[in-house]
Design an enzyme around this catalytic site. Structure first.
Site, PDB file in Angstrom:
ATOM      1  N   ASN A  70      27.000  27.004  46.068  1.00 34.86           N
ATOM      2  CA  ASN A  70      25.551  26.830  45.877  1.00 34.86           C
ATOM      3  C   ASN A  70      25.206  25.397  45.476  1.00 34.86           C
ATOM      4  O   ASN A  70      26.090  24.617  45.132  1.00 34.86           O
ATOM      5  CB  ASN A  70      25.049  27.808  44.812  1.00 34.86           C
ATOM      6  CG  ASN A  70      24.800  29.184  45.410  1.00 34.86           C
ATOM      7  OD1 ASN A  70      24.578  29.318  46.611  1.00 34.86           O
ATOM      8  ND2 ASN A  70      24.860  30.198  44.576  1.00 34.86           N
ATOM      9  N   THR A  71      23.907  25.120  45.471  1.00 35.75           N
ATOM     10  CA  THR A  71      23.432  23.739  45.341  1.00 35.75           C
ATOM     11  C   THR A  71      23.753  23.072  44.005  1.00 35.75           C
ATOM     12  O   THR A  71      24.384  22.016  43.967  1.00 35.75           O
ATOM     13  CB  THR A  71      21.910  23.712  45.587  1.00 35.75           C
ATOM     14  OG1 THR A  71      21.683  24.169  46.918  1.00 35.75           O
ATOM     15  CG2 THR A  71      21.344  22.314  45.427  1.00 35.75           C
ATOM     16  N   PHE A  72      23.301  23.648  42.909  1.00 37.00           N
ATOM     17  CA  PHE A  72      23.496  22.967  41.628  1.00 37.00           C
ATOM     18  C   PHE A  72      24.978  22.890  41.235  1.00 37.00           C
ATOM     19  O   PHE A  72      25.453  21.810  40.871  1.00 37.00           O
ATOM     20  CB  PHE A  72      22.633  23.609  40.529  1.00 37.00           C
ATOM     21  CG  PHE A  72      21.295  22.921  40.383  1.00 37.00           C
ATOM     22  CD1 PHE A  72      20.442  22.797  41.466  1.00 37.00           C
ATOM     23  CD2 PHE A  72      20.890  22.374  39.166  1.00 37.00           C
ATOM     24  CE1 PHE A  72      19.215  22.141  41.346  1.00 37.00           C
ATOM     25  CE2 PHE A  72      19.677  21.720  39.036  1.00 37.00           C
ATOM     26  CZ  PHE A  72      18.828  21.606  40.124  1.00 37.00           C
TER      27      PHE A  72
END
Ligand code: AMP
Ligand code: ZN
Ligand code: ZN
Length: 403
Positions: free
Chosen positions: A66-68
């Protein structure tokens, strides 16, 4: 070797050192840009970097994809379990606090971020840094942020972002940043909404490639292109998530005493021992398309079990499946057509890595790179000493550099 010759080599090495210390380093992230999107042949500017620099077959994200978690792994050299941003949304069962990427006060709260980010390492060693959007760059503590930064604004025009970076590079020398990063979401946004194979995602791929061209031309215009090391990468890939692959996990567990946190590729379950044991059995017996683990059983290769905020039980969907709860399952509802967050060994979850500049080999192709190795690479490029307690290893990536 005679004295003059030795002296010449010394002067030469010194000059190279002094000069190389002055290279700029620009790190660009195209969110959700899957490893194989360049084969769509829509990316002349990435091809230009490939011809003149380094291209990896893929960039393997850390788990979860995922992004974070991954943007922060890239700038800390730590797995999410160690930098503590274990997901875009976190539940801390010890304090009852939540972290979410859409909650500005949580995103800026330093207590969540346990890793030292590249701009912190660089600033301590006298390098000016700047960020035009990056997860973790807006922390409410001055010395933990880049010297220059922008508060995240999803709809900020892409050219404005590049112009902002070029303006920083035009500052007087003593104010000018040597490390800059920037971020573009659109490939991820369209990948979710329309799926990785859609025309809309193809257009997004073209958009970010042309913005890359704008950046490269801008660097030429201000006369510093030759002294910039440029890295273009992505945080993870994307896979199709058909509505036929939706699983109602709440229906399987059917126990309101169990807290189900998260949705999509994985969920965390919290509860009392008896309830958890019961949920675990039901999930195993349901033989659906997911893996279920007590926290202690999470496979080592995920590097994901050593964090207190991970659920008592962790459920990971097979590629393309979505774990949802009653409130998300609405008849005839349109689900998003793409997602990520799945097993980071699956190639669909892999992103891109391209690099070009005076420190990189030219026309050099490498296999898959792990994203925790980027932080020590950035430190090497900036000629600074990295934080010592990291998961990444310079030895695994330095062969892409000219020596
Ligand atoms: P994901 O859910 O993993 O696909 O997250 C992608 C989303 O993260 C983007 O669409 C952005 O809205 C959001 N995002 C990216 N960078 C930031 C940031 N620095 N601050 C807040 N949100 C961000
Ligand atoms: Zn992302
Ligand atoms: Zn996404």
């Amino acid at each position: 070797m005679n004295f003059h010759y030795k002296l010449l080599i010394l002067i030469f090495t010194f000059l190279i050192n002094v000069y190389s210390q002055n290279y700029y380093l620009i790190l660009v992230s195209f969110d959700g840009f899957r490893w194989d999107y360049p084969s769509k042949e829509l990316t002349p500017n990435l091809n230009f970097i490939e011809e003149n620099g380094v291209k990896a077959l893929s960039l393997q994200p850390s788990f979860p994809s995922n992004t974070f978690p991954n943007h922060i792994s890239i700038v800390t050299g730590l797995y999410p379990q160690n930098h503590n941003i274990i997901s875009n949304n976190i539940y801390d069962k010890f304090t009852g606090n939540y972290y979410s990427i859409s909650d500005t006060s949580a995103v800026r709260n330093p207590k969540w971020y346990k890793g030292e980010m590249i701009w912190e390492t660089a600033r301590k060693q006298g390098i000016i840094t700047a960020s035009y959007f990056w997860p973790g760059s807006e922390i409410n503590v001055e010395y933990r942020r880049p010297n220059y930064f922008e508060f995240y604004e999803h709809s900020r025009d892409y050219k404005t972002r590049v112009e902002g970076v070029l303006e920083w590079l035009k500052l007087p020398y003593d104010k000018r940043p040597r490390f800059i990063n920037l971020y573009f979401d659109i490939v991820d946004t369209y990948g979710h909404k329309y799926g990785p194979k859609s025309e809309e995602t193809n257009n997004a791929v073209k958009t970010v490639d042309s913005i890359l061209g704008h950046l490269i031309n801008g660097l030429k215009d201000i006369g510093i292109a030759d002294s910039v090391n440029l890295i273009v990468l992505s945080d993870h890939g994307m896979t199709s998530t058909p509505s036929t692959k939706v699983i109602n996990i709440e229906e399987i567990i059917s126990n309101p005493q169990i807290k189900i946190f998260g949705k999509g590729p994985f969920v965390h379950l919290y509860g009392k021992k008896n309830d958890l044991d019961d949920a675990y059995k039901k999930l195993l017996n349901s033989k659906k398309n997911f893996s279920v683990y007590y926290k202690s059983e999470i496979p080592e290769y995920f590097n994901f079990k050593n964090n207190p905020m991970i659920g008592d039980i962790f459920v990971l969907a097979d590629l393309g499946y979505s774990l949802l709860t009653n409130k998300d399952i609405i008849k005839d509802r349109e689900y998003t057509k793409g997602n990520h967050g799945y097993d980071n060994n699956n190639i669909d979850m892999h992103g891109i890595f391209y690099a070009m500049g005076p420190s990189f080999k030219k026309g050099y192709k490498v296999g898959t790179i792990k994203n925790v190795n980027i932080y020590p690479l950035l430190c090497e490029l900036l000629n600074i000493i990295p934080n010592q307690n990291i998961d990444g290893k310079l030895e695994e990536i330095e062969f892409i550099l000219l020596r």
